[in-house]
Design a protein around this motif. Sequence first.
Motif, short mmCIF file in Angstrom:
data_model
loop_
_atom_site.label_atom_id
_atom_site.label_comp_id
_atom_site.label_asym_id
_atom_site.label_seq_id
_atom_site.Cartn_x
_atom_site.Cartn_y
_atom_site.Cartn_z
N ASP A 169 46.36 49.21 -17.18
CA ASP A 169 47.38 50.03 -16.53
C ASP A 169 47.78 51.28 -17.29
O ASP A 169 48.69 51.99 -16.89
CB ASP A 169 48.64 49.19 -16.28
N GLU B 32 45.98 49.43 -4.39
CA GLU B 32 45.44 48.20 -4.99
C GLU B 32 44.01 48.38 -5.48
O GLU B 32 43.40 47.45 -6.00
CB GLU B 32 45.48 47.04 -3.98
N HIS B 33 43.46 49.56 -5.26
CA HIS B 33 42.07 49.82 -5.64
C HIS B 33 41.98 51.02 -6.57
O HIS B 33 42.87 51.88 -6.60
CB HIS B 33 41.21 50.07 -4.40
N GLU C 29 36.28 47.69 -11.27
CA GLU C 29 36.17 47.30 -9.86
C GLU C 29 34.74 47.45 -9.38
O GLU C 29 34.20 46.57 -8.70
CB GLU C 29 37.12 48.16 -9.00
#
Length: 196
Positions: free
Chosen positions: A47, A83-84, A92
Amino acid sequence: MRKPIVIASNNTHKTAEIAEFFALYEQPVVNYRELHAQITFPKETTDNMVENVKMKASTIHALLPNEMILADDSALFVPALPEHFGVTTMREFKAHALKTDAEINQYVLDMVDTVTDRSGYLQSDFYMVLPDGQILTTQAKGGVKIANSPRGANGLDAIVETETGATLGEMPITQRVNYAARGRAVQTIMKALNKD
């Protein structure tokens, strides 16, 4: 001859792209692996891009204290898809076993096709440690929306449209440096270095 900037990364493609932008300013770049055996970096946060680059640059600075060390963390941001992507963009892609530029771009396009707002951009955070311990940092963004289909080359650049309407991938390097996140970050670092 300018002292080379040492890139704190195990990513050869990233080093090459950063070097290409710096070359426009006659600033040489090498990867730290040309000066030291490859290491495994501490695990990145999920994050905080600023913390990620600080950790990478500080790790290599401890090994090569007399060099100018630069770390970069870059990511794709699509505000309509919170969310992506973001800080974990590459993780991802790896989680979905996407390996080629075509696979990655199609995945992003498929995701963006599920929302009405195609706003999106690439962000690069640079963190540089000079031999005297001075720190230079910058955060830059490039692109304003996700294109409907790939145009041009260079990975995600082919699907990120700029203010001009062209994708980053359609631009020659001499133009892309003014619109790409890494290009803008390189310009800021060069201005700071040239002040000394």
